[in-house]
Design an enzyme around this catalytic site. Structure first.
Site, PDB file in Angstrom:
ATOM      1  N   GLU A   1      46.107  28.935  44.910  1.00 53.57           N
ATOM      2  CA  GLU A   1      45.114  27.982  44.406  1.00 53.57           C
ATOM      3  C   GLU A   1      43.948  27.835  45.366  1.00 53.57           C
ATOM      4  OE1 GLU A   1      42.998  24.275  43.604  1.00 53.57           O
ATOM      5  OE2 GLU A   1      44.055  24.777  45.429  1.00 53.57           O
TER       6      GLU A   1
ATOM      7  N   ASP B   1      50.599  27.226  48.038  1.00 49.76           N
ATOM      8  CA  ASP B   1      49.778  27.776  49.126  1.00 49.76           C
ATOM      9  C   ASP B   1      48.945  26.646  49.725  1.00 49.76           C
ATOM     10  OD1 ASP B   1      48.262  27.687  46.644  1.00 49.76           O
ATOM     11  OD2 ASP B   1      46.650  28.674  47.727  1.00 49.76           O
TER      12      ASP B   1
END
Ligand SMILES: [Zn+2]
Length: 447
Positions: free
Chosen positions: A152, A90
């Site tokens: 994250e 991400d």
């Protein structure tokens, strides 16, 4: 073998770039309010890339309300140690696109750097792991597991569940976290400390309601003035943090020259730096405190009144080994103790984040130093991180006997989280070579 790996990685450069370009094109922002579709697409693309590199057992790990993480593994020879590789797929939102020189989700190469959101943080980590395995043609000398997280940047809520809930799946002797980078381009680097972070919101009240400052000003204290006096006690006159009882730790890694720091932080000419001691220590192993927000009447529209209430949010970065709960109590006790004039003080705790000091004396650390030095042709330096990485203490707690290595292909020009993020493609290849050499070296570790 070193030469074989070097040749293999050199031949893999175009492939690494293709993999990275493919991933950068996917706007995998896992923040609330963003379409979760691309995050899933990037998980799937990550799984395909890892599978084509030779990882088996690929699976998307899905927790309720979570964005998918990707797991894979490939077994080494019988009895060889297990190495877990980490990255995240991400990315941060692009921010205002007009600040970018090129479209954020369209990879563009300029002067040997590939630009695009996630090119460095942390899609470079995925590509590095894939290339390291490709260098062994899918047959590594150790058992390699890979976990690529999907949220994250946005949330750490599911992280303990992801790690603790999958302990058996993830267990390893060595964990390589490719979500950091090099101090300077071409300078191999291990990140060895992370500061923790705590915060609280402080509200001061002095009056039932705002009143006319002509009719009542003088005897009655103004809440904003009281608040400012309290905040002013957080530093001594030299700019050192003045909260009694907080630990400080020594720093033994790289030196951060003042000029470099000034330039990189954008400190205005003539403005003095605050605090005492080596700059790297002030940045990485000592506490630092700042006021990150104030609620009070704005200047525009301000009237001649005594301010009845004012609020501030105080943020305290703490040394790597400091206990966040203890530090937060010290901060809150300090603020309570310095309140002038018996004003009403209300304190609200924020969420503490653990720091971490990575133990560096073990055999995997020695192997990493050698592998990095070999790949880059230079000795390794150690740096700290002023920010926290929640994953690291979670991994350390779940796998207390594993050695943690914090590395990556990012450098001081990567501009992560900001506009014009980029990775140096030569640096990316060196990071992959270092990782392949590390896997080779770790095969000599006995279990
Ligand atoms: Zn990252």
């Amino acid at each position: 073998m070193t030469q074989d790996l070097r040749t293999a990685i050199a031949a893999l450069a175009p492939r690494m770039r293709d993999d990275l370009e493919r991933l950068v094109r996917i706007p995998s922002v896992a923040f609330e309010g963003f379409d979760p579709g691309p995050v899933r697409a990037s998980a799937e693309a990550t799984a395909e890339i890892l599978a084509s590199a030779g990882f088996a057992d690929l699976q998307l790990i899905e927790l309720p309300g979570d964005h998918p993480a990707v797991f894979g593994r490939v077994d080494g020879p019988e009895g060889s140690p297990t190495v877990l590789l980490y990255a995240h797929h991400d990315v941060q939102p692009s921010g205002p696109e007009e600040l970018w020189d090129t479209p954020p989700f369209e990879p563009v190469e300029k002067d040997g750097r590939l630009f695009g959101r996630g090119s460095a943080d942390d899609k470079s980590g995925i590509v590095t792991h894939a290339a390291a395995l490709r260098a062994f043609e899918g047959h590594p000398p150790v058992t390699v597991k890979v976990i690529v997280e999907g949220e994250e940047e946005s949330s750490t809520e599911n992280l303990p569940t992801l790690v603790h809930g999958r302990r058996d799946l993830l267990t390893a002797e060595v964990i390589v976290v490719a979500d950091a980078g090099n101090w300077r381009t071409g300078q191999p680097t291990l990140t060895t400390t992370l500061r923790g972070l705590v915060d609280c919101t402080l509200e001061v009240r002095t009056l039932e309601l705002p009143v006319h400052s002509g009719a009542y000003g003088g005897p009655a204290p103004d809440a904003l003035v009281a608040l400012v006096r309290m905040l002013a006690t957080l530093h001594d006159e030299r700019g050192n943090v003045a909260i009694e009882g907080l630990a400080t730790e020594p720093w033994s890694g790289v030196d951060y020259p003042e000029d470099t720091y000034r330039g990189e932080a954008g400190v205005l000419p003539g403005v003095e730096l605050v605090g005492e001691g080596p700059l790297a220590e002030r940045l990485w192993t000592k506490p630092s405190v700042s006021v990150i927000g104030i609620d009070a009447p704005t200047v525009h529209g301000s009237r001649n009144i005594l301010v009845d209430r004012a609020r501030a949010r105080v943020s305290l970065r703490i040394p790597p080994s400091e206990d966040p709960e203890r530090a937060l109590s010290l901060l809150m006790n300090h603020l309570e103790a310095v309140a002038p004039w018996n004003v009403r003080v209300t304190l609200k705790r924020g969420n503490p984040a653990l720091g971490f000091a990575v133990p560096t004396g073990g055999p995997a650390h020695r192997a990493a130093r050698e592998a990095l030095a070999e790949a880059y042709g230079r000795d390794v330096v150690e740096v700290g991180s002023g920010g926290s990485i929640p994953l690291i203490p979670v991994l350390a707690e779940a796998f207390p006997s594993a050695e943690l290595l914090l590395v990556g292909a990012m450098d001081e020009r990567s501009n992560i989280h900001a506009q014009n993020e980029s990775v140096d493609l030569t640096e990316l290849a060196r990071a992959a070579l270092a990782e392949a050499l590390l896997l080779e070296q770790l095969s000599n570790l006995s279990r």
